[in-house]
Design a protein around this motif. Sequence first.
Motif, short mmCIF file in Angstrom:
data_model
loop_
_atom_site.label_atom_id
_atom_site.label_comp_id
_atom_site.label_asym_id
_atom_site.label_seq_id
_atom_site.Cartn_x
_atom_site.Cartn_y
_atom_site.Cartn_z
N LEU A 1 90.60 74.41 42.21
CA LEU A 1 90.85 73.39 41.18
C LEU A 1 89.85 72.25 41.25
O LEU A 1 89.34 71.80 40.24
N VAL A 2 89.60 71.74 42.44
CA VAL A 2 88.58 70.71 42.67
C VAL A 2 87.80 71.09 43.91
O VAL A 2 88.28 71.83 44.75
N SER A 3 86.60 70.55 44.01
CA SER A 3 85.79 70.81 45.20
C SER A 3 85.19 69.50 45.68
O SER A 3 85.19 68.50 44.97
N VAL A 4 84.69 69.51 46.89
CA VAL A 4 84.10 68.32 47.49
C VAL A 4 82.92 67.86 46.63
O VAL A 4 82.09 68.66 46.22
N GLY A 5 82.91 66.56 46.31
CA GLY A 5 81.84 66.00 45.50
C GLY A 5 82.23 65.78 44.05
O GLY A 5 81.52 65.09 43.32
N ASP A 6 83.34 66.35 43.59
CA ASP A 6 83.79 66.16 42.21
C ASP A 6 84.27 64.73 42.00
O ASP A 6 84.88 64.14 42.89
N LYS A 7 83.99 64.17 40.82
CA LYS A 7 84.53 62.86 40.46
C LYS A 7 85.78 63.10 39.64
O LYS A 7 85.73 63.83 38.64
N VAL A 8 86.91 62.52 40.07
CA VAL A 8 88.19 62.77 39.43
C VAL A 8 88.87 61.47 39.00
O VAL A 8 88.54 60.40 39.50
N VAL A 9 89.81 61.60 38.09
CA VAL A 9 90.66 60.50 37.64
C VAL A 9 92.06 60.81 38.12
O VAL A 9 92.52 61.95 38.01
N PHE A 10 92.76 59.79 38.66
CA PHE A 10 94.10 60.03 39.20
C PHE A 10 95.09 58.98 38.71
O PHE A 10 94.70 57.97 38.13
N ILE B 1 97.33 67.32 44.84
CA ILE B 1 96.51 67.78 43.72
C ILE B 1 97.23 67.51 42.39
O ILE B 1 96.59 67.35 41.36
N ASP B 2 98.56 67.43 42.41
CA ASP B 2 99.33 67.17 41.19
C ASP B 2 99.10 65.77 40.65
O ASP B 2 99.34 65.52 39.47
N ASP B 3 98.66 64.82 41.49
CA ASP B 3 98.41 63.45 41.05
C ASP B 3 97.04 63.28 40.40
O ASP B 3 96.75 62.23 39.84
N ILE B 4 96.20 64.29 40.50
CA ILE B 4 94.88 64.22 39.86
C ILE B 4 95.04 64.63 38.40
O ILE B 4 95.58 65.68 38.08
N LEU B 5 94.56 63.76 37.52
CA LEU B 5 94.72 63.98 36.08
C LEU B 5 93.60 64.82 35.48
O LEU B 5 93.80 65.53 34.50
N GLY B 6 92.40 64.73 36.05
CA GLY B 6 91.29 65.50 35.51
C GLY B 6 90.01 65.28 36.28
O GLY B 6 89.91 64.38 37.11
N VAL B 7 89.03 66.13 36.01
CA VAL B 7 87.71 66.05 36.65
C VAL B 7 86.72 65.53 35.63
O VAL B 7 86.68 65.98 34.49
N LEU B 8 85.91 64.54 36.03
CA LEU B 8 84.88 63.99 35.15
C LEU B 8 83.58 64.75 35.30
O LEU B 8 83.24 65.23 36.33
#
Length: 88
Positions: A52-61, A81-88
Amino acid sequence: MTFKPLGKRVLLERVEEATKTASGIIIPDNAKEKPLSGIVRAVSPKVEEKGLVSVGDKVVFAKYAGTELTLDGKTYVVMTIDDILGVL
């Protein structure tokens, strides 16, 4: 740093927001809100497995998500991971 999240958790480093508006007004420190975006610094094996996400991704939570943690003088946030809203 040797922190490895467990379960469905990730370790994030908050990204600081701008201190000046587009019109040039400087925002004082006491009027700033905590940033709602961050860079993923570590992921648990379950999250890595799903990809779902990897190291280095910028995310919005979510605003009140996670638990703050200080490692090596830096402040990080551990959240599911459920608190992450999306990846920028």
